[in-house]
Design a protein around this motif. Sequence first.
Motif, PDB file in Angstrom:
ATOM      1  N   ILE A  51      -4.838  98.636  38.134  1.00 40.93           N
ATOM      2  CA  ILE A  51      -3.913  98.088  39.123  1.00 40.93           C
ATOM      3  C   ILE A  51      -4.685  97.191  40.083  1.00 40.93           C
ATOM      4  O   ILE A  51      -5.830  97.463  40.438  1.00 40.93           O
ATOM      5  CB  ILE A  51      -3.179  99.211  39.881  1.00 40.93           C
ATOM      6  CG1 ILE A  51      -2.070  98.645  40.773  1.00 40.93           C
ATOM      7  CG2 ILE A  51      -4.160 100.063  40.701  1.00 40.93           C
ATOM      8  CD1 ILE A  51      -1.139  99.707  41.333  1.00 40.93           C
ATOM      9  N   VAL A  66      -0.671 108.652  39.791  1.00 38.64           N
ATOM     10  CA  VAL A  66      -0.598 107.992  38.492  1.00 38.64           C
ATOM     11  C   VAL A  66      -0.129 109.010  37.454  1.00 38.64           C
ATOM     12  O   VAL A  66      -0.650 110.129  37.404  1.00 38.64           O
ATOM     13  CB  VAL A  66      -1.970 107.427  38.057  1.00 38.64           C
ATOM     14  CG1 VAL A  66      -1.852 106.711  36.719  1.00 38.64           C
ATOM     15  CG2 VAL A  66      -2.541 106.508  39.124  1.00 38.64           C
ATOM     16  N   LYS A  74      -4.713 111.226  40.273  1.00 36.04           N
ATOM     17  CA  LYS A  74      -4.652 110.437  41.495  1.00 36.04           C
ATOM     18  C   LYS A  74      -5.869 109.529  41.581  1.00 36.04           C
ATOM     19  O   LYS A  74      -6.916 109.801  40.998  1.00 36.04           O
ATOM     20  CB  LYS A  74      -4.566 111.335  42.731  1.00 36.04           C
ATOM     21  CG  LYS A  74      -5.769 112.208  43.041  1.00 36.04           C
ATOM     22  CD  LYS A  74      -5.527 112.970  44.341  1.00 36.04           C
ATOM     23  CE  LYS A  74      -6.731 113.779  44.791  1.00 36.04           C
ATOM     24  NZ  LYS A  74      -6.894 115.033  44.043  1.00 36.04           N
ATOM     25  N   VAL A  75      -5.703 108.423  42.314  1.00 35.65           N
ATOM     26  CA  VAL A  75      -6.751 107.427  42.475  1.00 35.65           C
ATOM     27  C   VAL A  75      -7.042 107.268  43.957  1.00 35.65           C
ATOM     28  O   VAL A  75      -6.120 107.040  44.754  1.00 35.65           O
ATOM     29  CB  VAL A  75      -6.322 106.070  41.873  1.00 35.65           C
ATOM     30  CG1 VAL A  75      -7.377 105.002  42.135  1.00 35.65           C
ATOM     31  CG2 VAL A  75      -6.058 106.204  40.381  1.00 35.65           C
ATOM     32  N   THR A  87      -9.056 101.425  38.166  1.00 33.50           N
ATOM     33  CA  THR A  87      -8.685 101.958  36.861  1.00 33.50           C
ATOM     34  C   THR A  87      -7.650 103.075  37.013  1.00 33.50           C
ATOM     35  O   THR A  87      -7.821 103.988  37.822  1.00 33.50           O
ATOM     36  CB  THR A  87      -9.927 102.497  36.134  1.00 33.50           C
ATOM     37  OG1 THR A  87     -10.847 101.426  35.920  1.00 33.50           O
ATOM     38  CG2 THR A  87      -9.551 103.114  34.792  1.00 33.50           C
ATOM     39  N   LEU A  88      -6.578 102.987  36.233  1.00 30.87           N
ATOM     40  CA  LEU A  88      -5.555 104.029  36.203  1.00 30.87           C
ATOM     41  C   LEU A  88      -5.717 104.929  34.983  1.00 30.87           C
ATOM     42  O   LEU A  88      -5.444 106.128  35.043  1.00 30.87           O
ATOM     43  CB  LEU A  88      -4.159 103.398  36.192  1.00 30.87           C
ATOM     44  CG  LEU A  88      -3.816 102.470  37.362  1.00 30.87           C
ATOM     45  CD1 LEU A  88      -2.421 101.875  37.168  1.00 30.87           C
ATOM     46  CD2 LEU A  88      -3.906 103.202  38.693  1.00 30.87           C
ATOM     47  N   LEU A  99       3.837 104.622  31.820  1.00 34.35           N
ATOM     48  CA  LEU A  99       3.043 104.553  33.050  1.00 34.35           C
ATOM     49  C   LEU A  99       3.947 104.612  34.273  1.00 34.35           C
ATOM     50  O   LEU A  99       4.927 103.863  34.365  1.00 34.35           O
ATOM     51  CB  LEU A  99       2.228 103.256  33.086  1.00 34.35           C
ATOM     52  CG  LEU A  99       1.471 102.967  34.397  1.00 34.35           C
ATOM     53  CD1 LEU A  99       0.379 104.002  34.642  1.00 34.35           C
ATOM     54  CD2 LEU A  99       0.878 101.553  34.377  1.00 34.35           C
ATOM     55  N   VAL A 101       3.280 104.623  38.512  1.00 34.68           N
ATOM     56  CA  VAL A 101       2.396 104.578  39.680  1.00 34.68           C
ATOM     57  C   VAL A 101       3.267 104.848  40.893  1.00 34.68           C
ATOM     58  O   VAL A 101       4.306 104.199  41.072  1.00 34.68           O
ATOM     59  CB  VAL A 101       1.709 103.205  39.818  1.00 34.68           C
ATOM     60  CG1 VAL A 101       0.814 103.178  41.043  1.00 34.68           C
ATOM     61  CG2 VAL A 101       0.912 102.881  38.567  1.00 34.68           C
TER      62      VAL A 101
END
Length: 357
Positions: A51, A66, A74-75, A87-88, A99, A101
């Motif tokens: 993303i 995510v 989680k990011v 990066t996801l 996907l 988000v």
Amino acid sequence: MTCSTNEKLILPTDEHLQYMGRIDDADKNAPVLVYPYTMIKTKFTGTKAAIKLCNHRGCWDNYLGVIVDGVQTKVLLPHGDEEVCLTLAKDLENGWHDLTVFKRMDSCHTVTFLGLIFDADAQLQAPEAKPEKKIEVYGDSVSAGEVSEAVDYVGKEDPEHQGQYSNSWYAYSAITARKLNAQLHDVAQGGIALLDGTGWFCDPVFLGMESVWDKVQYNPETGPTTSWDFSRYTPHVVIVAIGQNDNHPVDYMAENYDSEKSAYWRDHYEMLIKNIRGKYPNALIILATTILNHDANWDKSIDEVCRRFDDDKIVHFMYSNNGSGTPGHIRIPEAEKMAEELTAFIRSFGEDIWKNN
């Protein structure tokens, strides 16, 4: 920041992306996620996903939720306002993937979404259509899922944290929406009370829901204030879950139910409900608080205001352990129980409440 030759950037305006929630999309090429549980969905082929975004931090550490093929992670987002690619998912099997988000947290931060990055030969497909049923919630940290993942602290005070346990996916509001197969606009902010000058949100100004309910951007720490266009989303069910933080700095309702301050609060609560009813003439409006500990006079006040309305679609709901369930935030098992009770209550009104009028 550009993609490498073996990647391609999908812009926010791509027809295969699906959005949900109150999103500031005045700039279609750079929509801003403000509220918890706002999300972006798509389907893609390939082995990875990333993303492109800018994070605007107010407080805490900030995380983005995510979900890839049903698995949630989680990011961690950067503290600065710089444009980054994160990066996801990686090392996926080379096939179709789902996907999602989503924003795990409230306006402790906002995220400007600049695109998704996939393999150069990736194909995209729009996800299934959003549910026809629509719910909107006006609430505080409980409705936002704050500290919900601290499952070792069920029925206890919160652990020390920097935001890592907050996850809107596990708020009772989001769980209820999924149980009912409904969209959700989660207008929820940690620490917020009804009235300006009370509660915990936006210290030292302290903004209340009466100043937030009709906004997209509302936190002066993360962006300029912008108004919401109510014609864009008309819920069938509205849940107003305010009255939890209103005892700060003084619990005047507990001290004297008949005081001038208490009467003032009830009058302004009535004004908020009237304003919401004005936007949504046909919605079922559910007035509630939560199981987080608070004095019963707040629920008594809500009940009094509910009875002022000659409207059988404005109702008061209380959980089985309302106001006495826990001294800390609502953890996932507690949110599940709340959602079960709230879902059953909503279903008791029958399917007609979901008809568009």
